[in-house]
Motif scaffolding. Structure first.
Motif, mmCIF file in Angstrom:
data_model
loop_
_atom_site.group_PDB
_atom_site.id
_atom_site.type_symbol
_atom_site.label_atom_id
_atom_site.label_comp_id
_atom_site.label_asym_id
_atom_site.label_seq_id
_atom_site.Cartn_x
_atom_site.Cartn_y
_atom_site.Cartn_z
ATOM 1 N N SER A 1 -11.480 1.286 1.356
ATOM 2 C CA SER A 1 -10.569 1.124 2.478
ATOM 3 C C SER A 1 -11.275 1.663 3.707
ATOM 4 O O SER A 1 -11.989 2.670 3.630
ATOM 5 N N ARG B 1 -4.351 -4.596 4.985
ATOM 6 C CA ARG B 1 -4.786 -4.124 3.661
ATOM 7 C C ARG B 1 -6.161 -3.477 3.717
ATOM 8 O O ARG B 1 -6.478 -2.586 2.918
ATOM 9 N N LEU C 1 3.307 -8.470 3.365
ATOM 10 C CA LEU C 1 2.473 -7.301 3.062
ATOM 11 C C LEU C 1 3.065 -6.515 1.905
ATOM 12 O O LEU C 1 2.338 -6.082 0.993
ATOM 13 N N LEU D 1 1.093 -5.834 -1.632
ATOM 14 C CA LEU D 1 0.778 -4.480 -2.071
ATOM 15 C C LEU D 1 1.620 -4.030 -3.262
ATOM 16 O O LEU D 1 1.300 -3.034 -3.911
#
Length: 312
Positions: free
Chosen positions: A64, A187, A209, A213
């Protein structure tokens, strides 16, 4: 982006080994060089999506993105300019264990090295400059960070075309496309918590989203436009909770409310006010700003802000 330049994205991948910082460098097969992981933007991708995808393709590690650490520009053999955007990204132990890397025709090997070794090891001055910029943050005590993504809802049906309550106004067809388009970019920052105004246009914006997720949406009237208009909003409480949590989160709200959200993020972290807050809060529908904060010392101030315009 310009049509003549070639755009790419990558990262400075880091981990702590027995408390000491190490940087991941790649040994490329075709060029016999040592460099940072990066690659060209695919059609339809945003730069942040490219960075995450290319890092995974070249290293087998899913990351990330953290703070942006610079942009390199150089001329390619045929004269075109190449522009590469870089982000810091921590390689967690679980991501390293799950790495799918095997030597291939593009990357021969991966190597974790100390920053000092990396500075003398990298083949290109532009890579060294990016690493040096990253290390300035480290020297300032900033390594682990978390983002608070401030998102303005996607395009909604105009008030004059809607006869019901304002909070029930739905998204337009364009707004629905925008709600899907933000999934990949958001994301990329590792967001796990989704907080939204309880207005339909906000909840609908983060629904794709949420599905991607597998996370529920926390709905609150405290950052709604109706509450802002009648003086019952409590942006401070919502923002304070997100800063205390120190977890990647997205907060979806309305144009008139967003300046207050950015102002409260500054106040909650002891950040000096400035014109940059106005720029970060002047979002078009479907746009968002990523506010990066230190995970170890949130009160040390906002580390960096990125603003992303809608792509649809």
């Amino acid at each position: 982006m310009t049509e003549t330049a070639v755009y790419a994205a990558g990262g400075v991948i880091w981990r702590l080994v027995e408390g000491k910082l190490h940087i991941l460098v790649i040994h490329r097969t075709a060029y016999s060089d040592v460099t940072l992981p990066k690659g060209k933007v695919d059609p339809g991708e945003t730069l942040v999506e490219t960075a995450v995808r290319e890092i995974h393709e070249e290293t087998g590690i899913r990351v990330s993105l953290g703070i942006p650490v610079g942009v390199s520009r150089y001329r390619m053999p045929r004269g075109r300019q190449k522009i590469v955007h870089y982000w810091a990204a921590e390689a967690t132990e679980s991501a390293i264990r799950a790495s799918t890397f095997i030597p291939n025709k593009e990357v021969a090997a991966l190597e974790w090295v100390t920053p000092r070794k990396a500075l003398g090891y990298l083949s290109y001055p532009v890579d060294v400059e990016i690493l040096e910029q990253f290390l300035t943050y480290v020297d300032d005590g900033i390594l682990s960070t978390f983002p608070v993504v401030v998102l303005r809802h996607a395009k909604a049906l105009p008030r004059e075309e809607w006869k019901g309550q304002d909070a029930a106004r739905p998204l337009t067809a364009r707004g629905t496309r925008q709600s899907k388009a933000i999934v990949g970019p958001i994301r990329s920052y590792g967001v796990r918590k989704i907080v939204s105004s309880d207005a339909v246009r906000c909840v609908s914006t983060v629904t794709p989203l949420s599905k991607a997720l597998g996370r529920q949406i926390t709905r609150t009237p405290l950052v709604s436009q109706d509450a802002w208009a009648d003086g019952t909003s409590d942006v401070r409480a919502v923002v304070g909770k997100r800063v205390r949590a120190r977890k990647p989160a997205v907060l979806c709200s309305h144009g008139p409310v967003i300046p207050g959200i950015l102002a409260e993020l500054a106040l909650a972290t002891g950040t000096l006010r400035g014109s940059y807050l106005g720029s970060a809060s002047s979002l078009e529908v479907g746009g968002f700003s990523v506010v990066h904060l230190s995970a170890d010392h949130p009160g040390s101030g906002i580390v960096s802000i990125e603003t992303h315009e809608p792509t649809v």
